[in-house]
Design a protein around this motif. Structure first.
Motif, PDB file in Angstrom:
ATOM      1  N   LEU A  61       0.823  -1.211   0.000  1.00 28.46           N
ATOM      2  CA  LEU A  61       0.000   0.000   0.000  1.00 28.46           C
ATOM      3  C   LEU A  61       0.856   1.260   0.000  1.00 28.46           C
ATOM      4  CD1 LEU A  61      -2.790  -1.105   2.518  1.00 28.46           C
ATOM      5  CD2 LEU A  61      -2.974  -0.906   0.033  1.00 28.46           C
ATOM      6  N   GLU A  62       2.036   1.186   0.619  1.00 26.07           N
ATOM      7  CA  GLU A  62       2.918   2.348   0.692  1.00 26.07           C
ATOM      8  C   GLU A  62       3.757   2.532  -0.578  1.00 26.07           C
ATOM      9  OE1 GLU A  62       3.210   4.663   2.947  1.00 26.07           O
ATOM     10  OE2 GLU A  62       1.776   3.864   4.414  1.00 26.07           O
ATOM     11  N   THR A  63       3.932   1.454  -1.345  1.00 30.04           N
ATOM     12  CA  THR A  63       4.878   1.510  -2.475  1.00 30.04           C
ATOM     13  C   THR A  63       4.264   1.076  -3.803  1.00 30.04           C
ATOM     14  OG1 THR A  63       5.655  -0.774  -2.146  1.00 30.04           O
ATOM     15  CG2 THR A  63       6.756   0.942  -0.880  1.00 30.04           C
ATOM     16  N   LYS A  64       2.958   0.933  -3.877  1.00 25.08           N
ATOM     17  CA  LYS A  64       2.339   0.328  -5.054  1.00 25.08           C
ATOM     18  C   LYS A  64       2.567   1.097  -6.348  1.00 25.08           C
ATOM     19  CE  LYS A  64      -2.197   2.318  -3.897  1.00 25.08           C
ATOM     20  NZ  LYS A  64      -3.618   1.985  -3.574  1.00 25.08           N
ATOM     21  N   GLN A  65       2.986   2.368  -6.245  1.00 24.46           N
ATOM     22  CA  GLN A  65       3.230   3.123  -7.472  1.00 24.46           C
ATOM     23  C   GLN A  65       4.397   2.567  -8.289  1.00 24.46           C
ATOM     24  OE1 GLN A  65       3.149   4.215  -4.261  1.00 24.46           O
ATOM     25  NE2 GLN A  65       4.097   6.249  -4.120  1.00 24.46           N
ATOM     26  N   VAL A  66       5.284   1.771  -7.656  1.00 30.41           N
ATOM     27  CA  VAL A  66       6.396   1.194  -8.422  1.00 30.41           C
ATOM     28  C   VAL A  66       5.901   0.131  -9.404  1.00 30.41           C
ATOM     29  CG1 VAL A  66       8.036   1.598  -6.546  1.00 30.41           C
ATOM     30  CG2 VAL A  66       6.954  -0.643  -6.756  1.00 30.41           C
ATOM     31  N   LEU A  67       4.667  -0.350  -9.212  1.00 34.11           N
ATOM     32  CA  LEU A  67       4.116  -1.376 -10.098  1.00 34.11           C
ATOM     33  C   LEU A  67       3.422  -0.770 -11.316  1.00 34.11           C
ATOM     34  CD1 LEU A  67       2.540  -3.710  -7.370  1.00 34.11           C
ATOM     35  CD2 LEU A  67       4.856  -3.748  -8.296  1.00 34.11           C
ATOM     36  N   ASP A  68       3.459   0.541 -11.429  1.00 33.19           N
ATOM     37  CA  ASP A  68       2.798   1.248 -12.518  1.00 33.19           C
ATOM     38  C   ASP A  68       3.519   0.984 -13.845  1.00 33.19           C
ATOM     39  OD1 ASP A  68       1.560   3.005 -14.236  1.00 33.19           O
ATOM     40  OD2 ASP A  68       1.621   4.706 -12.848  1.00 33.19           O
ATOM     41  N   ALA A  69       2.768   0.569 -14.859  1.00 30.23           N
ATOM     42  CA  ALA A  69       3.358   0.287 -16.173  1.00 30.23           C
ATOM     43  C   ALA A  69       3.948   1.533 -16.815  1.00 30.23           C
ATOM     44  CB  ALA A  69       2.304  -0.321 -17.103  1.00 30.23           C
ATOM     45  N   GLU A  70       3.517   2.712 -16.386  1.00 34.41           N
ATOM     46  CA  GLU A  70       4.043   3.964 -16.953  1.00 34.41           C
ATOM     47  C   GLU A  70       5.511   4.190 -16.611  1.00 34.41           C
ATOM     48  OE1 GLU A  70       1.753   7.370 -16.055  1.00 34.41           O
ATOM     49  OE2 GLU A  70      -0.062   6.667 -17.057  1.00 34.41           O
ATOM     50  N   ILE A  71       5.998   3.530 -15.556  1.00 33.44           N
ATOM     51  CA  ILE A  71       7.415   3.667 -15.219  1.00 33.44           C
ATOM     52  C   ILE A  71       8.160   2.344 -15.389  1.00 33.44           C
ATOM     53  CG2 ILE A  71       7.220   5.657 -13.712  1.00 33.44           C
ATOM     54  CD1 ILE A  71       7.070   3.831 -11.333  1.00 33.44           C
ATOM     55  N   SER A  72       7.468   1.336 -15.892  1.00 32.48           N
ATOM     56  CA  SER A  72       8.098   0.053 -16.185  1.00 32.48           C
ATOM     57  C   SER A  72       7.658  -0.390 -17.581  1.00 32.48           C
ATOM     58  CB  SER A  72       7.709  -1.001 -15.145  1.00 32.48           C
ATOM     59  OG  SER A  72       8.264  -0.703 -13.881  1.00 32.48           O
ATOM     60  N   PRO A  73       8.292   0.146 -18.625  1.00 35.98           N
ATOM     61  CA  PRO A  73       7.856  -0.156 -19.996  1.00 35.98           C
ATOM     62  C   PRO A  73       7.910  -1.632 -20.371  1.00 35.98           C
ATOM     63  CG  PRO A  73       9.956   1.034 -19.985  1.00 35.98           C
ATOM     64  CD  PRO A  73       9.414   1.090 -18.594  1.00 35.98           C
ATOM     65  N   LEU A  74       8.577  -2.447 -19.575  1.00 37.56           N
ATOM     66  CA  LEU A  74       8.593  -3.891 -19.835  1.00 37.56           C
ATOM     67  C   LEU A  74       7.222  -4.528 -19.659  1.00 37.56           C
ATOM     68  CD1 LEU A  74      11.866  -5.329 -18.242  1.00 37.56           C
ATOM     69  CD2 LEU A  74      11.070  -5.661 -20.571  1.00 37.56           C
ATOM     70  N   LEU A  75       6.315  -3.851 -18.960  1.00 38.02           N
ATOM     71  CA  LEU A  75       5.010  -4.435 -18.639  1.00 38.02           C
ATOM     72  C   LEU A  75       3.960  -4.219 -19.718  1.00 38.02           C
ATOM     73  CD1 LEU A  75       4.646  -3.520 -14.843  1.00 38.02           C
ATOM     74  CD2 LEU A  75       5.766  -5.488 -15.891  1.00 38.02           C
ATOM     75  N   ILE A  76       4.283  -3.499 -20.766  1.00 33.24           N
ATOM     76  CA  ILE A  76       3.290  -3.191 -21.793  1.00 33.24           C
ATOM     77  C   ILE A  76       2.922  -4.448 -22.565  1.00 33.24           C
ATOM     78  CG2 ILE A  76       4.758  -2.668 -23.776  1.00 33.24           C
ATOM     79  CD1 ILE A  76       1.885  -0.473 -22.467  1.00 33.24           C
ATOM     80  N   ASP A  77       1.706  -4.499 -23.112  1.00 30.91           N
ATOM     81  CA  ASP A  77       1.205  -5.692 -23.797  1.00 30.91           C
ATOM     82  C   ASP A  77       2.000  -6.018 -25.059  1.00 30.91           C
ATOM     83  OD1 ASP A  77      -0.746  -5.985 -21.904  1.00 30.91           O
ATOM     84  OD2 ASP A  77      -2.294  -4.949 -23.066  1.00 30.91           O
ATOM     85  N   ASP A  78       1.951  -7.289 -25.431  1.00 25.58           N
ATOM     86  CA  ASP A  78       2.656  -7.764 -26.622  1.00 25.58           C
ATOM     87  C   ASP A  78       2.242  -7.006 -27.882  1.00 25.58           C
ATOM     88  OD1 ASP A  78       4.200  -9.637 -25.339  1.00 25.58           O
ATOM     89  OD2 ASP A  78       2.835 -11.312 -25.701  1.00 25.58           O
ATOM     90  N   LYS A  79       0.963  -6.660 -27.987  1.00 23.37           N
ATOM     91  CA  LYS A  79       0.488  -6.009 -29.208  1.00 23.37           C
ATOM     92  C   LYS A  79       1.137  -4.633 -29.407  1.00 23.37           C
ATOM     93  CE  LYS A  79      -3.704  -4.141 -27.009  1.00 23.37           C
ATOM     94  NZ  LYS A  79      -5.189  -4.119 -27.033  1.00 23.37           N
ATOM     95  N   ILE A  80       1.500  -3.973 -28.306  1.00 23.05           N
ATOM     96  CA  ILE A  80       2.214  -2.702 -28.398  1.00 23.05           C
ATOM     97  C   ILE A  80       3.683  -2.947 -28.702  1.00 23.05           C
ATOM     98  CG2 ILE A  80       2.908  -0.607 -27.184  1.00 23.05           C
ATOM     99  CD1 ILE A  80      -0.034  -0.652 -27.842  1.00 23.05           C
ATOM    100  N   ILE A  81       4.281  -3.899 -28.010  1.00 23.45           N
ATOM    101  CA  ILE A  81       5.689  -4.238 -28.235  1.00 23.45           C
ATOM    102  C   ILE A  81       5.934  -4.556 -29.711  1.00 23.45           C
ATOM    103  CG2 ILE A  81       7.484  -5.966 -27.780  1.00 23.45           C
ATOM    104  CD1 ILE A  81       7.245  -4.144 -25.458  1.00 23.45           C
ATOM    105  N   ALA A  82       5.007  -5.302 -30.328  1.00 24.13           N
ATOM    106  CA  ALA A  82       5.174  -5.735 -31.723  1.00 24.13           C
ATOM    107  C   ALA A  82       5.197  -4.561 -32.696  1.00 24.13           C
ATOM    108  CB  ALA A  82       4.065  -6.710 -32.093  1.00 24.13           C
ATOM    109  N   GLN A  83       4.648  -3.406 -32.290  1.00 21.81           N
ATOM    110  CA  GLN A  83       4.602  -2.247 -33.184  1.00 21.81           C
ATOM    111  C   GLN A  83       5.794  -1.294 -33.003  1.00 21.81           C
ATOM    112  OE1 GLN A  83       0.529  -0.388 -33.414  1.00 21.81           O
ATOM    113  NE2 GLN A  83       0.061  -1.844 -31.793  1.00 21.81           N
TER     114      GLN A  83
END
Length: 407
Positions: free
Chosen positions: A313-335
């Motif tokens: 609860l104190e650190t959940k912002q680190v799980l945000d995909a906006e700061i971890s580009p590795l988490l983006i979906d395959d369909k975006i990665i492929a483009q």
């Protein structure tokens, strides 16, 4: 009065000497210098200076005189930028975002390649001046127009200000490419460290603006691609290697996402990661995707420690995909456009590059990978800083220039 000034001067000198001696002791107690690193004495000196500056900054912050990030940034004023008579260098603002444009003076019969550059520094340090000489070199050696983005940093600005600034500056630039003499079909993004990770998210965000020209290539130098798994082999193997140690990573991360530093161990050990989150994203974040030759036999288990809901609860912002580009979906990665990825063997962020490389290749994106066996994080910024340059510094600069010239 003279005596008073002498006492003050002596006290200040003693204070600085004491802090520097503390930094030297901390360095030799905690730091490891891998055998592959060249000029170890030079690297030790630079790291001691870094620890000294951080320590003085922390003391001033506790005394409420000046924040630590602002103290570090004050050293930017001491940086001397080299004038290149072959370039026109223009300082301007895109809205409220300061940028610096590097344009070759020579007349060209056709539109030039464009490079959008975002600097590193963990959002604590780094600036247009710090990276001026590197951008100047890229502009001249590749005959390109380079836009360097001076995004907002700590202590006043946290996530997502940095990403927004780089995205907005990129959009502004791409709307007027021909004004700057840039070929819309040859726009490259280039970033180092946190700047590389930010540009990876910028490219993903630009898909929401189909009217803009498409980025033709991404050049990411030792990028920060995720803020979740800190038990990867490179983090374990290089956590005490200058110039980017575990403590500096955790300090930068917590300040960037505005988390109290007391939660750094929970972040590093993964106890803040919900089991269902790890189960979902393990396929992209796990060391299973790291080639065997990068794994030593003495590694600790990678699985996150016992889940701590309070830590989450104190650190959940680190799980945000906006700061971890590795988490983006395959369909975006492929483009995504073709990539040139640089990793350094003695860098705790080495495996971020390897994970991103695997993701791109799995989706059919062309990747050129350049690995520097004697490299360490941040070495590129020293490429022209004699006598503190390293062979690995120039290797990376030359490799980046060669790749960009081929676009």
């Amino acid at each position: 009065m003279t005596v008073l000034w002498l006492v003050l001067l002596a006290s200040l000198s003693a204070f600085n000497l004491g802090v520097f001696l503390w930094a030297v002791i901390q360095h030799f107690l905690n730091v490891e210098i891998p055998s592959s690193l060249k000029h170890p004495v030079k690297l030790r000196f630079l790291h001691c200076v870094m620890l000294y500056i951080i320590a003085v900054g922390n003391i001033l912050e506790k005394l409420r005189i000046c924040s630590m990030p602002r103290f570090i940034q004050s050293f930017h004023d001491l940086i001397v930028t080299k004038k290149n008579h072959n370039l026109v260098v223009t300082n301007m603002n895109f809205g409220t975002i300061p940028v610096r444009l590097f344009q070759p003076k020579a007349v060209s019969s056709k539109l030039r390649r464009g490079i959008i550059f975002c600097h590193g520094g963990g959002t604590i340090c780094g600036s247009l001046d710090c990276y001026h000489n590197l951008c100047s070199c890229l502009a001249q050696e590749t005959d390109s127009v380079v836009l360097s983005v001076g995004y907002r940093k700590l202590p006043d600005h946290h996530h997502p200000s940095v990403s927004k600034d780089c995205l907005n500056a990129s959009i502004y630039f791409m709307k007027g490419l021909t004004t700057y003499g840039v070929d819309p079909s040859r726009v490259v993004v280039c970033g180092e460290s946190v700047g590389g990770g930010i540009l990876a998210t910028v490219i993903q965000a630009l898909f929401s603006f189909p009217s803009l020209p498409k980025i033709c290539a991404q050049v990411l130098i030792t990028p920060v691609m995720q803020l979740i798994n800190f038990r990867l082999p490179s983090h374990q193997q290089n956590q005490n290697v200058p110039l980017l140690t575990k403590d500096i990573i955790m300090m930068s991360l917590c300040k960037y996402v505005d988390i109290d530093l007391s939660w750094k161990d929970a972040i590093f050990n993964g106890t803040c990661i919900p089991p269902d989150f790890w189960k979902k994203y393990r396929k992209w974040l796990s060391s299973d995707n790291i080639p065997r030759r990068f794994k030593s036999k003495s590694l600790l288990p990678e699985s996150p420690g016992p889940f701590n809901e309070t830590a989450y609860l104190e650190t959940k912002q680190v799980l945000d995909a906006e700061i971890s580009p590795l988490l983006i979906d395959d369909k975006i990665i492929a483009q995504l456009p073709q990539a040139f990825l640089v990793s350094c063997e003695n860098d705790p962020l080495r495996d971020d590059t390897l994970l991103y490389k695997k993701r791109l290749e799995d989706q059919g994106v062309p990747v050129t990978w350049y690995h520097v066996e004697d490299g360490f994080h941040g070495c590129i910024i020293l490429f022209d800083k004699q006598p503190f340059s390293f062979p690995c510094s120039m290797k990376i600069v030359d490799a980046v220039i060669t790749y960009i010239k081929g676009i």
